[in-house]
Design an enzyme around this catalytic site. Sequence first.
Site, short mmCIF file in Angstrom:
data_model
loop_
_atom_site.label_atom_id
_atom_site.label_comp_id
_atom_site.label_asym_id
_atom_site.label_seq_id
_atom_site.Cartn_x
_atom_site.Cartn_y
_atom_site.Cartn_z
N ASP A 268 -69.32 71.31 20.99
CA ASP A 268 -68.44 70.53 21.83
C ASP A 268 -67.88 69.31 21.10
O ASP A 268 -68.63 68.56 20.47
CB ASP A 268 -69.20 70.09 23.08
CG ASP A 268 -68.35 69.26 24.02
OD1 ASP A 268 -67.35 69.78 24.53
OD2 ASP A 268 -68.69 68.07 24.24
N GLU A 305 -64.96 72.55 18.62
CA GLU A 305 -63.86 71.99 19.40
C GLU A 305 -63.45 70.70 18.72
O GLU A 305 -64.28 69.79 18.54
CB GLU A 305 -64.26 71.71 20.84
CG GLU A 305 -63.11 71.12 21.65
CD GLU A 305 -63.54 70.49 22.96
OE1 GLU A 305 -62.65 70.20 23.79
OE2 GLU A 305 -64.76 70.26 23.15
#
Length: 593
Positions: A268, A305
């Site tokens: 993330d 990400e």
Amino acid sequence: MEKDTMFYKKLSYGDIGLWKRGSELIATVWAPLSKKVEIEINSGRLMELQRNEYGIWEGALTPFDDDGEYCIILDKKEKLPDPASKFLAHGVFGYSTIVDSDLKNTMDKGINIDLRNAIIYELHTGTFSKSGNFEGIMEKLDHLEKLGVNVIELMPIAQFEGSRNWGYDGVFPYAIQNTYGSISELNQLIREVHSRNISIILDVVYNHAGPRGNVLNKFGPYFSTKYKSPWGNTMNFDDPWSDYVRNFYIQNAIYWIDFFGFDGLRLDAIHGIYDNSPTHFLKEMRMEIDKYFKNSNKKPLLIAESDANNPLTTSSIGQCGLGMDAQWCDDFHHSIHTYLSGESQGYYSDYGDSGHILNAMENGFVYRGEYSRFLERTRGVKDSVVSPSKLIVFSQNHDQVGNRKNSDRNSSYLGKEKSLLFGAICLLSPYVPMIFMGEEFFSKDHFWFFIDTEDAAFADSVKKGRNDEFSYFTDKVDIPAPNSYEAFMESKLQWGLLENNENLKYMDMYENLIAIRKKFGLGYGVRFETALIGEVLKIQYFFSKNSKMICTFNLSEEPVNIDEIEGEVIGSSSDDISNSSKIEAYGFKIVNC
């Protein structure tokens, strides 16, 4: 003889926390600032630990044939759960569960993912099924297999407060969420997924930790004092005592892959991982994972990400990169989204021209050294080239649905034709396509941001934060409170839609597009050319001298006529496949020549 310079001894995940191994209980706790560390087992028996020079406390009990719970006592004061808990039966404010190392999933070897052939499906365990657990995912595997999915991506499952949360507020990175199921049930899910020749990856969060129930900083300096992020305290990856923190999270990555059998991880928001060390945390993670699995057949995948559009993210370690296998490509989504929706708020203000779509199809990244009006600075690297198999594209994902003010899907504000067109462009692109749960059957369910907390002040602060985040929207939307049960229940997929012919027909379209992608190997580096003629986007794939496929997408609200293409229409947004020259508004045609 002069004493050698000391080197920090790295621990494996099997040495972190407390494990039951046969008739022995082994404990390792990092608490460098404590003077005494004990473990209390089943509210009675005490195990006193011994400290080494790195602040690591160790101990063992033999024989030990019990089960139950334990807590850690620091300096004869507060009783705390283990930061490396593997399970917390009573949630974040309860004690840790004793876990046997024999629970390790050794029954399959996993599946190495070839991103060139990948169809990724992102889902949230709590809202994907009626039961909202690992068993509920297993019940829907027939659906995913029929669709053609070959990679499942689970949103974070690390233990968070309460029973409902997106998962990015996890506070025990080694523990699976107790309301999703047991360790054995997660193992069973992974084995069942693999039995269908489908891979499974896990979303993990190493840029921050949630606030409620977080005990990390009571044990040591897990958090940085130098950096701040929008989500909370950042991890200490380069301050004093950071060696153990880095090791703790790197071993956490290996733990999910090795102990449970995940085939890879999605990391993330790596732009929120701050590290000024000579070897960046992510680079070290890549090297340690490769080292751990060097003598096995397992090749774990790491997907990042990142909003930086930096090609070094997916460059190899030898090329001075971070060694990530792929990264999400927001530019591709934003270019098409803004053109079809007309929205221009926030970061969408950098897009909206049809040329952005052409650029996205040709390069993935639109901003490659250009000035971003939204950021008010240059974004990306000039003329950078990233292999299409290293960029993940999507028409929806949890962010692009859930972080809208109304948390609504393309289906609600774009309609059927535009939504299908958007999905088709992603699935027929040279990049790696990802589907967000329910997208394939035209779900209109919200995906609200939701939490479950007993702290009213914290709940109010989250609600205020969400409202402030969407302050740039001029329209007023009645947003359910994140802590409300309503926000969670309205986010659950309504599988009954598949009883409707229109929704089934929509899913048939997705199945056909996926089948075409796989049959023609569109992700395998097939040479392609793109063109934009007015509002008609065209991509041609060249398989050989005399064989090609032409995908034509109409981005306008009016039907268009194009030159007749000799060949077989193998896919179309229309029931009429006899005519390759006419394409309806927001329609597409796929012709095999």
